[in-house]
Design a protein around this motif. Structure first.
Motif, PDB file in Angstrom:
ATOM      1  N   ILE A  15       4.735   4.879   1.164  1.00 25.01           N
ATOM      2  CA  ILE A  15       4.340   3.903   0.278  1.00 25.01           C
ATOM      3  C   ILE A  15       4.001   4.100  -0.763  1.00 25.01           C
ATOM      4  CG2 ILE A  15       3.140   1.683   0.243  1.00 25.01           C
ATOM      5  CD1 ILE A  15       2.893   1.662   3.187  1.00 25.01           C
ATOM      6  N   LYS A  16       4.360   3.516  -2.208  1.00 24.79           N
ATOM      7  CA  LYS A  16       4.163   3.864  -3.234  1.00 24.79           C
ATOM      8  C   LYS A  16       2.597   3.833  -3.844  1.00 24.79           C
ATOM      9  CE  LYS A  16       9.035   3.372  -5.217  1.00 24.79           C
ATOM     10  NZ  LYS A  16       9.792   2.755  -6.050  1.00 24.79           N
ATOM     11  N   PRO A  17       2.131   4.297  -4.788  1.00 28.67           N
ATOM     12  CA  PRO A  17       0.621   3.920  -5.259  1.00 28.67           C
ATOM     13  C   PRO A  17       0.659   2.531  -5.813  1.00 28.67           C
ATOM     14  CG  PRO A  17       1.494   5.964  -6.422  1.00 28.67           C
ATOM     15  CD  PRO A  17       2.730   5.268  -5.431  1.00 28.67           C
ATOM     16  N   GLY A  18      -0.716   2.088  -5.462  1.00 32.10           N
ATOM     17  CA  GLY A  18      -0.857   0.449  -6.121  1.00 32.10           C
ATOM     18  C   GLY A  18      -0.660  -0.484  -5.129  1.00 32.10           C
ATOM     19  N   VAL A  19      -0.309  -0.307  -3.730  1.00 35.08           N
ATOM     20  CA  VAL A  19       0.203  -1.124  -2.874  1.00 35.08           C
ATOM     21  C   VAL A  19      -0.902  -1.376  -1.864  1.00 35.08           C
ATOM     22  CG1 VAL A  19       1.894  -1.759  -0.948  1.00 35.08           C
ATOM     23  CG2 VAL A  19       2.410  -0.352  -2.932  1.00 35.08           C
ATOM     24  N   THR A  20      -1.262  -2.581  -1.610  1.00 35.57           N
ATOM     25  CA  THR A  20      -2.323  -3.081  -0.651  1.00 35.57           C
ATOM     26  C   THR A  20      -1.891  -3.935   0.280  1.00 35.57           C
ATOM     27  OG1 THR A  20      -3.214  -4.733  -2.173  1.00 35.57           O
ATOM     28  CG2 THR A  20      -4.167  -2.931  -2.277  1.00 35.57           C
ATOM     29  N   CYS A  21      -2.408  -4.167   1.381  1.00 38.07           N
ATOM     30  CA  CYS A  21      -2.027  -5.086   2.340  1.00 38.07           C
ATOM     31  C   CYS A  21      -3.581  -5.663   2.947  1.00 38.07           C
ATOM     32  CB  CYS A  21      -1.225  -4.339   3.798  1.00 38.07           C
ATOM     33  SG  CYS A  21      -0.835  -5.127   4.926  1.00 38.07           S
ATOM     34  N   GLY A  22      -3.514  -6.859   2.708  1.00 40.35           N
ATOM     35  CA  GLY A  22      -4.737  -7.611   3.175  1.00 40.35           C
ATOM     36  C   GLY A  22      -5.952  -6.893   2.380  1.00 40.35           C
ATOM     37  N   GLY A  23      -5.975  -6.480   1.331  1.00 41.20           N
ATOM     38  CA  GLY A  23      -7.025  -5.914   0.518  1.00 41.20           C
ATOM     39  C   GLY A  23      -7.179  -4.610   0.858  1.00 41.20           C
ATOM     40  N   ILE A  24      -6.580  -3.818   1.580  1.00 38.69           N
ATOM     41  CA  ILE A  24      -6.602  -2.393   2.092  1.00 38.69           C
ATOM     42  C   ILE A  24      -5.393  -1.781   1.327  1.00 38.69           C
ATOM     43  CG2 ILE A  24      -6.501  -0.832   3.968  1.00 38.69           C
ATOM     44  CD1 ILE A  24      -7.225  -3.205   5.829  1.00 38.69           C
ATOM     45  N   ASP A  25      -5.766  -0.533   0.706  1.00 39.84           N
ATOM     46  CA  ASP A  25      -4.964   0.304  -0.034  1.00 39.84           C
ATOM     47  C   ASP A  25      -4.148   1.165   1.127  1.00 39.84           C
ATOM     48  OD1 ASP A  25      -3.586   2.090  -1.674  1.00 39.84           O
ATOM     49  OD2 ASP A  25      -5.558   2.989  -2.381  1.00 39.84           O
ATOM     50  N   VAL A  26      -2.757   0.802   0.958  1.00 37.57           N
ATOM     51  CA  VAL A  26      -1.882   1.574   1.781  1.00 37.57           C
ATOM     52  C   VAL A  26      -0.994   2.656   1.015  1.00 37.57           C
ATOM     53  CG1 VAL A  26      -2.209  -0.386   3.896  1.00 37.57           C
ATOM     54  CG2 VAL A  26      -0.240  -0.437   1.895  1.00 37.57           C
ATOM     55  N   ALA A  27      -1.422   2.762  -0.090  1.00 39.11           N
ATOM     56  CA  ALA A  27      -0.599   3.887  -0.876  1.00 39.11           C
ATOM     57  C   ALA A  27      -0.481   5.006  -0.190  1.00 39.11           C
ATOM     58  CB  ALA A  27      -1.044   3.749  -2.042  1.00 39.11           C
ATOM     59  N   GLY A  28       0.733   5.801   0.021  1.00 39.43           N
ATOM     60  CA  GLY A  28       0.245   6.941   0.698  1.00 39.43           C
ATOM     61  C   GLY A  28       0.958   6.923   2.202  1.00 39.43           C
ATOM     62  N   VAL A  29       0.780   5.947   2.887  1.00 44.49           N
ATOM     63  CA  VAL A  29       1.204   5.958   4.213  1.00 44.49           C
ATOM     64  C   VAL A  29       2.553   6.107   4.509  1.00 44.49           C
ATOM     65  CG1 VAL A  29       1.148   4.401   6.248  1.00 44.49           C
ATOM     66  CG2 VAL A  29      -0.671   3.985   4.777  1.00 44.49           C
ATOM     67  N   ARG A  30       2.696   7.057   5.339  1.00 38.34           N
ATOM     68  CA  ARG A  30       4.185   7.358   5.706  1.00 38.34           C
ATOM     69  C   ARG A  30       4.727   6.659   6.871  1.00 38.34           C
ATOM     70  NH1 ARG A  30       5.812  12.906   3.976  1.00 38.34           N
ATOM     71  NH2 ARG A  30       6.782  13.322   6.065  1.00 38.34           N
ATOM     72  N   LEU A  31       5.717   6.262   7.018  1.00 43.96           N
ATOM     73  CA  LEU A  31       6.379   5.285   7.904  1.00 43.96           C
ATOM     74  C   LEU A  31       7.980   5.949   8.298  1.00 43.96           C
ATOM     75  CD1 LEU A  31       5.905   1.903   6.232  1.00 43.96           C
ATOM     76  CD2 LEU A  31       4.407   2.974   7.913  1.00 43.96           C
ATOM     77  N   LEU A  32       8.114   5.809   9.464  1.00 44.85           N
ATOM     78  CA  LEU A  32       9.466   6.130  10.114  1.00 44.85           C
ATOM     79  C   LEU A  32      10.170   4.905  10.034  1.00 44.85           C
ATOM     80  CD1 LEU A  32      11.808   7.962  11.404  1.00 44.85           C
ATOM     81  CD2 LEU A  32      10.674   7.399  13.588  1.00 44.85           C
ATOM     82  N   VAL A  33      11.119   4.663   9.391  1.00 48.10           N
ATOM     83  CA  VAL A  33      11.999   3.491   9.377  1.00 48.10           C
ATOM     84  C   VAL A  33      12.921   3.076  10.709  1.00 48.10           C
ATOM     85  CG1 VAL A  33      13.847   2.431   7.989  1.00 48.10           C
ATOM     86  CG2 VAL A  33      12.420   4.052   6.700  1.00 48.10           C
ATOM     87  N   THR A  34      12.394   2.397  11.092  1.00 45.98           N
ATOM     88  CA  THR A  34      13.097   1.824  12.463  1.00 45.98           C
ATOM     89  C   THR A  34      14.324   1.069  12.305  1.00 45.98           C
ATOM     90  OG1 THR A  34      11.390   0.158  12.921  1.00 45.98           O
ATOM     91  CG2 THR A  34      10.955   2.226  13.963  1.00 45.98           C
TER      92      THR A  34
END
Length: 70
Positions: A15-34
């Protein structure tokens, strides 16, 4: 997706810098695309899972492919 590679099922994305989810910074989270898909209006979306098993549904424009599927 034009300037970057569009995520595909099996890719690992970050997830790119500056992205939040419900007010939580989620930038840098790695995901496996399902699942990666395009909606009828042309927007690209993905479903992904983080290492803890949490599922995310995100627009592809806010992630970068870090490890293409093999």
């Amino acid at each position: 997706m034009t300037s970057e590679q569009a995520p595909r099922t099996g890719d690992t994305v970050t997830i790119k810098p500056g992205v939040t989810c419900g007010g939580i910074d989620v930038a840098g989270v790695r995901l496996l695309v399902t699942q990666a898909y395009t909606e009828a209006d042309g927007r690209h979306w993905l479903w992904g899972t983080d290492p803890d098993g949490h599922r995310y549904r995100l627009p592809c424009r806010i992630v970068s492919v870090t490890e293409p599927r093999r």
